[in-house]
Design a protein around this motif. Structure first.
Motif, PDB file in Angstrom:
ATOM      1  N   UNK A 548       0.835  -1.202   0.000  1.00  0.00           N
ATOM      2  CA  UNK A 548       0.000   0.000   0.000  1.00  0.00           C
ATOM      3  C   UNK A 548       0.869   1.251   0.000  1.00  0.00           C
ATOM      4  N   UNK A 549       1.957   1.231   0.777  1.00  0.00           N
ATOM      5  CA  UNK A 549       2.875   2.376   0.800  1.00  0.00           C
ATOM      6  C   UNK A 549       3.454   2.636  -0.584  1.00  0.00           C
ATOM      7  N   UNK A 613      -7.185  -8.830   2.790  1.00  0.00           N
ATOM      8  CA  UNK A 613      -6.685  -8.838   1.413  1.00  0.00           C
ATOM      9  C   UNK A 613      -7.751  -8.317   0.456  1.00  0.00           C
ATOM     10  N   UNK A 614      -8.988  -8.751   0.676  1.00  0.00           N
ATOM     11  CA  UNK A 614     -10.078  -8.335  -0.198  1.00  0.00           C
ATOM     12  C   UNK A 614     -10.338  -6.839  -0.079  1.00  0.00           C
ATOM     13  N   UNK A 618      -9.967  -3.814  -2.859  1.00  0.00           N
ATOM     14  CA  UNK A 618     -11.089  -2.914  -3.141  1.00  0.00           C
ATOM     15  C   UNK A 618     -10.653  -1.450  -3.046  1.00  0.00           C
ATOM     16  N   UNK A 619      -9.884  -1.130  -2.013  1.00  0.00           N
ATOM     17  CA  UNK A 619      -9.437   0.253  -1.824  1.00  0.00           C
ATOM     18  C   UNK A 619      -8.412   0.662  -2.885  1.00  0.00           C
ATOM     19  N   UNK A 620      -7.493  -0.253  -3.217  1.00  0.00           N
ATOM     20  CA  UNK A 620      -6.506   0.062  -4.264  1.00  0.00           C
ATOM     21  C   UNK A 620      -7.207   0.299  -5.596  1.00  0.00           C
ATOM     22  N   UNK A 621      -8.228  -0.482  -5.876  1.00  0.00           N
ATOM     23  CA  UNK A 621      -8.981  -0.293  -7.117  1.00  0.00           C
ATOM     24  C   UNK A 621      -9.661   1.080  -7.132  1.00  0.00           C
ATOM     25  N   UNK A 622     -10.209   1.481  -5.989  1.00  0.00           N
ATOM     26  CA  UNK A 622     -10.878   2.788  -5.899  1.00  0.00           C
ATOM     27  C   UNK A 622      -9.905   3.942  -6.114  1.00  0.00           C
ATOM     28  N   UNK A 623      -8.747   3.883  -5.455  1.00  0.00           N
ATOM     29  CA  UNK A 623      -7.807   5.005  -5.540  1.00  0.00           C
ATOM     30  C   UNK A 623      -7.188   5.070  -6.936  1.00  0.00           C
ATOM     31  N   UNK A 732      -7.228   7.596   3.717  1.00  0.00           N
ATOM     32  CA  UNK A 732      -7.568   7.567   5.141  1.00  0.00           C
ATOM     33  C   UNK A 732      -8.228   6.246   5.524  1.00  0.00           C
ATOM     34  N   UNK A 733      -8.972   5.656   4.607  1.00  0.00           N
ATOM     35  CA  UNK A 733      -9.578   4.351   4.895  1.00  0.00           C
ATOM     36  C   UNK A 733      -8.513   3.275   5.059  1.00  0.00           C
TER      37      UNK A 733
END
Length: 757
Positions: A548-549, A613-614, A618-623, A732-733
């Motif tokens: 994520x970083x 992991x899921x 989901x968050x990586x796809x959104x950003x 932030x999420x």
């Protein structure tokens, strides 16, 4: 001057021949490696040794095929020495560029089709140039081209696709009915006869037929073999059947391994015998033409090359040198393994990562075949269907990490059928496409073996269609590019040669860099997919946090490049942001491909780490999606040459850009350090950015009311700032997610559908 110019061309032809051997073998290695590699019949090094010996011996069998380059496509008596040297050089430059491009992307294509259409394209262009200078009409063109031979070669290549697919499907279906997937039970009854037939086919086509093209065989020996072929075939069948039955019954040796290794050897040998002409036939023809011209004392524009129409046996020494280069390439080329893996992936029995995306045609074919299969089942008695189904029941080892892509029965069928077809064509001096035959045999066998289940069929069919489409592209590109190269060399002579060679070197170098990048990503994903060890939840937490970083750093760079390009009207920055977004999509796609395997390998029975992991995916796809919308908005604004943003808007955007960069870097640092104890400061930073964005959006709305901002300007600002808000919110999420983890409330707090902000 002419002497040195054509001497340089001859030297260049042989240098290009060595290069062409390398790129050609890299592409065609799939033809004889895929079955042995896919079935894991032996270690990769052992397979390479067997194939290398086959290539080295097969190189001496290709002498008769060399006539294709001299007179198979054009009529040499209508061309002068200067003309054929232009044709030969254009063909070699085009062949290297074309094959190297296909190798880079892992697409198996036909070296035979490429050389045929390159010769055709260059010959047609040179003929047209000659006709233009001599005021001949287009009606004279057929006299320059060996139309009958060219059409025969092309039709033979195309028909081989259908024949190979049908032959592979039928023989594999019958073989599976006989042996089933638990083939060891049936080998003691049918193994000797079946193996004897397979090895007799290999012996027949490689020795009894292929010997006709050998550069070392005498005419008397060839005639003796031809006249005694039936008796020799019978003897071979009896001999191999007895030997194979004894090896299995007495010595408990898996005779299918012998067939697969023998088939690998034979197919490598057939490849060298049939396809070596594609790589060195043109340079050898050029060298022979140069010797004729040097001895004639005639001007290059006046010497007719009718001598190329004569039958000439190639020096065995040259063939052996070519064989050595091919062997070395096979051993060291990474691109050869890339192309091999493409075909193995399309043939594998089990599910897994698919390399191709479905398309409309693939979906239509799968639906049609499915409906047809359902209809056929209604016409066959149920008892028969049950009996047939029992032969196609897998042995239950499909999910094993070390499980081969397919078993030894299919590997043996692939190799036996393909080597027989190719060697037969070689004996008839037909430059059959080795790639087309081996690929279509493998695909037919895969279909008959039910490797294409409902969960994978549409992807596999799409892959086959993509590869076949690439074959047609090969023909078109080969003809066109070779013709252009011939025109440049014919028109600009030495300057044309220098320019084309420089372009070729640049393109090959660039493709090598691209291939290394693709391979690094592919190897990482493949290594993860093949790993069988379990993953501790704590390791998954630290690994995803670090990833994520990295993602946030990439988002920051891409975001800054897009806004900088917009504000400075800098197209290079816009292009950098587009490339950054493509890298972001690739990163998210990699996470998606890893997700199933990662969750499956998790230790314990809890679902918390799997949910993590899921949610991260989901968050990586959104950003990534929000970043992409910002990039696209900035790119469209600059590419369409819209009005620059106003001064106060530019200042506002720079303020937002600086605040977002600071915030994302802060979050990334927390991710790298796994420090989520105190999130108050991060929450305050997020709120400050939200307030800044709200104020700027309000100012934009007021500007619309005051008629200070136009439609396009306003929609651009709204898009940039709303998507920026989403980027900050998703970042932030991430913080909240890992904070809950660190507070040891994962099972209670992490849900697949997160609560709203």
């Amino acid at each position: 001057m002419h002497e040195y110019f054509y001497l340089i061309i001859v030297i260049l032809l042989f240098i290009l021949a060595a290069s062409d051997l390398m790129v050609g073998v890299s592409n065609d290695a799939v033809n004889f490696l895929n079955s042995a590699v896919g079935s894991k019949v032996a270690s990769f090094k052992t397979i390479l040794v067997v194939a290398a010996v086959g290539i080295f011996i097969g190189a001496t069998f290709s002498s008769g095929m060399m006539e294709v380059a001299r007179k198979g496509i054009f009529n040499p008596q209508f061309f002068q020495f200067s003309d054929v040297m232009v044709i030969f050089l254009a063909v070699m430059i085009t062949d290297i560029i074309l094959l190297d491009a296909f190798n880079t992307f892992g697409f198996p294509t036909s070296t035979t089709v490429s050389i045929v259409f390159e010769l055709l394209g260059a010959a047609v262009v040179v003929a047209l140039l000659k006709m233009g200078h001599s005021d001949q009409g287009l009606s004279a063109l057929p006299s320059y081209i060996n139309t009958a031979s060219a059409l025969g070669i092309i039709s033979g290549i195309l028909s081989s696709v259908v024949v190979a697919f049908i032959a592979g499907a039928i023989i594999q279906y019958l073989s599976r009915l006989i042996f089933t997937f638990n083939y060891t039970r049936r080998l003691k009854w049918f193994g000797g006869i079946w193996s004897g037939a397979a090895l007799t086919l290999i012996t027949h086509f490689l020795i009894f037929k292929g010997i006709k093209g050998a550069s070392f065989a005498s005419e008397a020996f060839i005639n003796w073999v031809s006249s005694n072929t039936p008796l020799l075939l019978l003897g071979a069948f009896v001999f191999w059947s007895i030997v194979m039955q004894l090896l299995y019954t007495v010595f408990k040796i898996n005779i299918l391994r012998i067939i697969v290794l023998a088939g690998t050897f034979s197919l490598a040998m057939a490849f060298a015998g049939n396809d070596l002409v594609n790589f060195i036939g043109v340079p050898i023809a050029g060298f022979e033409s140069y010797k004729v011209w040097a001895a004639s004392g005639t001007a290059p524009e006046a010497l007719s090359m009718s001598s190329l129409g004569e039958a000439v046996r190639t020096d065995t020494f040259l063939l052996l040198i070519a064989g050595i280069i091919m062997v070395l390439t096979l051993w060291f080329s990474k691109k050869a393994r890339t192309v091999t893996e493409t075909q193995v992936a399309l043939s594998r029995q089990s599910e897994g990562l698919e390399n191709f995306s479905p398309n409309i045609l693939a979906r239509g074919i799968v639906r049609t075949m499915r409906h047809g299969g359902n209809l056929a089942k209604t016409l066959v008695p149920r008892s028969w269907l049950d009996k047939l189904e029992s032969s196609f029941e897998p042995n239950g080892e499909q999910d094993s990490a070390d499980q081969p892509a397919f078993d030894l029965v299919r590997a043996a069928v692939n190799l036996t059928v393909a080597s027989a077809l190719i060697a037969f064509a070689t004996s008839m001096k037909l430059p059959l496409s080795t790639t087309y035959v081996t690929f279509m045999v493998a695909m037919g066998a895969s279909l008959a073996d039910r490797a294409w289940g409902l969960d994978s069929a549409v992807y596999r069919v799409a892959g086959v269609l993509n590869v076949i489409a690439g074959w047609f592209i090969t023909a078109f590109v080969a003809f066109t590019v070779s013709g252009i190269c011939a025109w440049l060399i014919y028109t600009f002579e030495m300057w044309g040669v220098i320019g084309l060679v420089a372009l070729m070197i640049f393109l090959v170098f660039r493709s090598s860099v691209l291939h290394r990048r693709r391979e690094k990503s592919r190897e990482e994903l493949q290594s993860f997919e093949q790993e069988a060890d379990t993953i501790a939840p704590a390791l998954m937490v630290s690994d995803t946090s670090r990833k994520v970083a990295e993602l946030l750093h990439d988002v920051t760079q891409t975001y800054n490049a897009a806004l900088t390009g917009l504000l400075d009207e800098d197209r290079s920055q816009i292009q950098a942001s587009v490339q950054g977004y493509e890298a972001l999509k690739a990163r998210v796609d990699t996470l998606r491909k890893k997700m199933f395997k990662a969750i499956k390998r998790l230790e314990g029975t809890g679902t918390g780490a799997g949910r993590l992991y899921l949610l991260v995916y989901d968050l990586e796809q959104d950003i990534a999606q929000s970043t992409g919308l910002i990039v696209e908005s900035c790119r469209n604004h600059i590419e369409n040459s819209h009005k620059p943003v106003k001064q106060e808007q530019a200042e506002n955007l720079r303020a937002v850009m600086n605040a977002v960069e600071s915030y994302l870097n802060h979050v990334a640092q927390r991710m790298e350090a796994a420090d989520f104890e105190d999130v108050v400061q991060l929450k305050a930073e997020k709120k400050a950015i939200f307030d800044l964005l709200e104020n700027q959006l309000s100012a934009q709305i007021q500007g619309i009311k005051d008629e200070g901002y136009g439609r396009r300007n306003s929609m651009l600002m709204f898009s940039l700032k709303l998507e920026t808000k989403d980027i900050v919110a998703v970042a932030h999420r991430f913080v909240k997610l890992y904070h809950r983890l660190q507070s040891s409330r994962m099972e209670k707090e992490i849900r697949l559908v997160s609560a709203p902000e």
